[in-house]
Write an enzyme that holds these catalytic residues in place. Structure first.
Site, short mmCIF file in Angstrom:
data_model
loop_
_atom_site.label_atom_id
_atom_site.label_comp_id
_atom_site.label_asym_id
_atom_site.label_seq_id
_atom_site.Cartn_x
_atom_site.Cartn_y
_atom_site.Cartn_z
N LYS A 110 0.82 -1.22 0.00
CA LYS A 110 0.00 0.00 0.00
C LYS A 110 0.85 1.26 0.00
CE LYS A 110 -4.36 -1.87 1.06
NZ LYS A 110 -5.67 -1.83 1.63
N LYS A 192 -4.13 -10.70 -5.62
CA LYS A 192 -5.40 -11.05 -4.95
C LYS A 192 -6.54 -10.15 -5.39
CE LYS A 192 -5.87 -8.57 -0.62
NZ LYS A 192 -7.29 -8.30 -0.46
N LYS A 195 -10.96 -4.98 -3.14
CA LYS A 195 -12.05 -4.00 -3.23
C LYS A 195 -11.61 -2.69 -3.84
CE LYS A 195 -13.52 -4.52 1.26
NZ LYS A 195 -12.72 -3.63 2.07
P1 ATP Z 1 -8.86 -3.22 0.08
O1 ATP Z 1 -8.61 -3.47 -1.38
O2 ATP Z 1 -9.58 -1.96 0.38
O3 ATP Z 1 -7.63 -3.44 0.92
P2 ATP Z 1 -9.81 -5.91 0.45
O4 ATP Z 1 -10.57 -6.39 -0.72
O5 ATP Z 1 -8.41 -6.41 0.63
O6 ATP Z 1 -9.89 -4.34 0.51
P3 ATP Z 1 -10.39 -6.00 3.28
O7 ATP Z 1 -11.42 -5.10 3.85
O8 ATP Z 1 -8.96 -5.61 3.45
O9 ATP Z 1 -10.66 -6.26 1.73
O10 ATP Z 1 -10.57 -7.46 3.85
C1 ATP Z 1 -11.71 -7.95 4.50
C2 ATP Z 1 -11.55 -9.44 4.72
O11 ATP Z 1 -11.59 -10.12 3.46
C3 ATP Z 1 -10.22 -9.86 5.36
O12 ATP Z 1 -10.44 -10.93 6.25
C4 ATP Z 1 -9.37 -10.30 4.21
O13 ATP Z 1 -8.36 -11.22 4.57
C5 ATP Z 1 -10.42 -10.94 3.31
N1 ATP Z 1 -10.02 -10.89 1.90
C6 ATP Z 1 -9.74 -9.77 1.18
N2 ATP Z 1 -9.43 -10.09 -0.08
C7 ATP Z 1 -9.52 -11.45 -0.16
C8 ATP Z 1 -9.33 -12.38 -1.22
N3 ATP Z 1 -8.98 -11.97 -2.42
N4 ATP Z 1 -9.51 -13.69 -0.97
C9 ATP Z 1 -9.88 -14.12 0.28
N5 ATP Z 1 -10.08 -13.28 1.32
C10 ATP Z 1 -9.91 -11.96 1.11
#
Ligand code: ATP
Ligand code: LTN
Length: 326
Positions: A110, A192, A195
């Site tokens: 990040k 990965k 969001k």
């Molecule tokens: P951002 O892109 O804003 O960082 P994010 O998609 O990584 O968002 P988070 O809010 O950081 O989502 O994560 C929420 C939960 O979802 C956490 O437990 C994280 O480990 C899980 N998670 C996020 N992305 C994945 C993924 N691609 N596969 C499985 N679990 C995920």
């Protein structure tokens, strides 16, 4: 057992968030004391739109409910509504070695992505997460794989605090799902699903329309091999799609691989898209219902806040005393 987890109110929740985190929460809610949080204080560590943040928070609470969390059984909480999270974060700052923070993978990613706007909060992010977890004497933290390192750091911080000031915190354990701990991007399957990724084609949101789902799966990156086979390293795209299919159909990857062996990518993708449309339909429906019940959602968050405050106030009083604060 006490369970704690959270999701940031950043973009739209995707199937990775569901498979990695929320699906596990649903299993825990019946026989445990659960706190599920919308972590708005984490979301402000990267550039964001302050005007829209309250909407994103409310929307995430709606997702929790639409996914099937029962507010009678679990505490649904907005992180910033309990000041003790920030207070404990500061206190834990004093027992966290800087080197540990620079080592965190999410920080490295990040801070590179937001090079120009990088703030100290982004580096200290895992300490706030440790505060969230330790404030509630959490034993289990169900998350996706990317958050494992942060939970392990929270455990180290707890251990360090306990040895310095006496037994205070429970040592939390991470819990990853068997399958789906790391769902990959549809457009760049070595990264990965995320969001906050600008390219909306890279993820399937829980609330995408059937048309959007079909389009995104059709354009998902695979490879030029002829057969459908799981090989995470050599064939990340198709392996990711097989994983998604297996989770949605409640079967093992091996079984799905066997069934799809003779099929073309086109047919496999069409079947996957239809499965997604079918399985995500209840989310869309429940969300629509809840969108018109704003007062009800607010009431649930208020109730969560009141229940959480009792635990948080008692814990912070104990911590202050142990640390010799006046
Ligand atoms: P951002 O892109 O804003 O960082 P994010 O998609 O990584 O968002 P988070 O809010 O950081 O989502 O994560 C929420 C939960 O979802 C956490 O437990 C994280 O480990 C899980 N998670 C996020 N992305 C994945 C993924 N691609 N596969 C499985 N679990 C995920
Ligand atoms: N950093 C986590 C969200 C989060 C969290 C927590 C998860 C904040 N506090 C406490 C589990 C326990 C993420 O998913 N990005």
């Amino acid at each position: 057992m006490r369970i704690f987890s959270g999701i940031q109110p950043t973009g739209s929740l995707h199937i990775g968030n569901y498979f990695g985190a929320i699906r596990q929460w649903l299993d825990f809610q019946h026989n445990n004391e659960c706190v599920f949080c919308v972590v708005d204080l984490h979301a402000i560590t990267v550039p964001y739109d302050a005007k829209n943040l309250p909407n994103l928070v409310q929307e995430k609470a709606i997702v929790y409910l639409a996914a099937g969390l029962d507010p009678e059984k679990v505490i649904i909480l907005v992180q910033s509504s309990i000041r003790e999270h920030t207070e404990l974060c500061w206190l834990l700052n004093t027992v966290t070695p800087l080197g540990e923070l620079y080592r965190m993978t999410q920080y490295k990613e990040k801070s590179t992505k937001h090079k120009k706007e990088e703030c100290a909060g982004l580096l200290n992010y895992p300490i706030l997460m440790a505060a969230d977890i330790l404030l509630y004497d959490t034993e289990i933290v169900p998350v996706g794989e990317d958050q494992k390192q942060h939970v392990e750091l929270a455990r180290d911080i707890a251990r360090r605090f306990n040895s310095k000031f006496g037994e205070t915190f429970v040592l939390p354990k991470v819990k990853l799902p068997k399958e789906g701990a790391r769902i990959m991007s549809l457009t760049e399957p070595t990264k990965k699903m995320s969001k906050s990724e600008a390219d909306k084609k890279s993820s399937i949101s829980l609330f995408d329309s059937p048309e959007e789902i079909r389009k995104k799966i059709k354009s998902a990156v695979t490879d030029t091999y002829k057969t459908i086979k799981y090989d995470k390293n050599k064939r990340p795209g198709v392996s990711n799609l097989l994983t998604i299919y297996a989770i949605l159909s409640d079967r093992s990857i091996k079984e799905v691989e066997k069934e799809m062996k003779e099929k073309s990518y086109k047919v496999f993708k069409e079947e996957l898209a239809e499965l997604l449309v079918e399985k995500l339909e209840p989310f869309r429906r429940k969300r629509e219902e809840l969108l018109s019940r704003e007062v009800y959602v607010r009431e649930i968050l208020k109730q969560g806040e009141n229940r959480a405050r009792i635990i948080a106030e008692a814990k912070i009083a104990e911590v202050r005393k142990k640390m010799g604060l006046y």
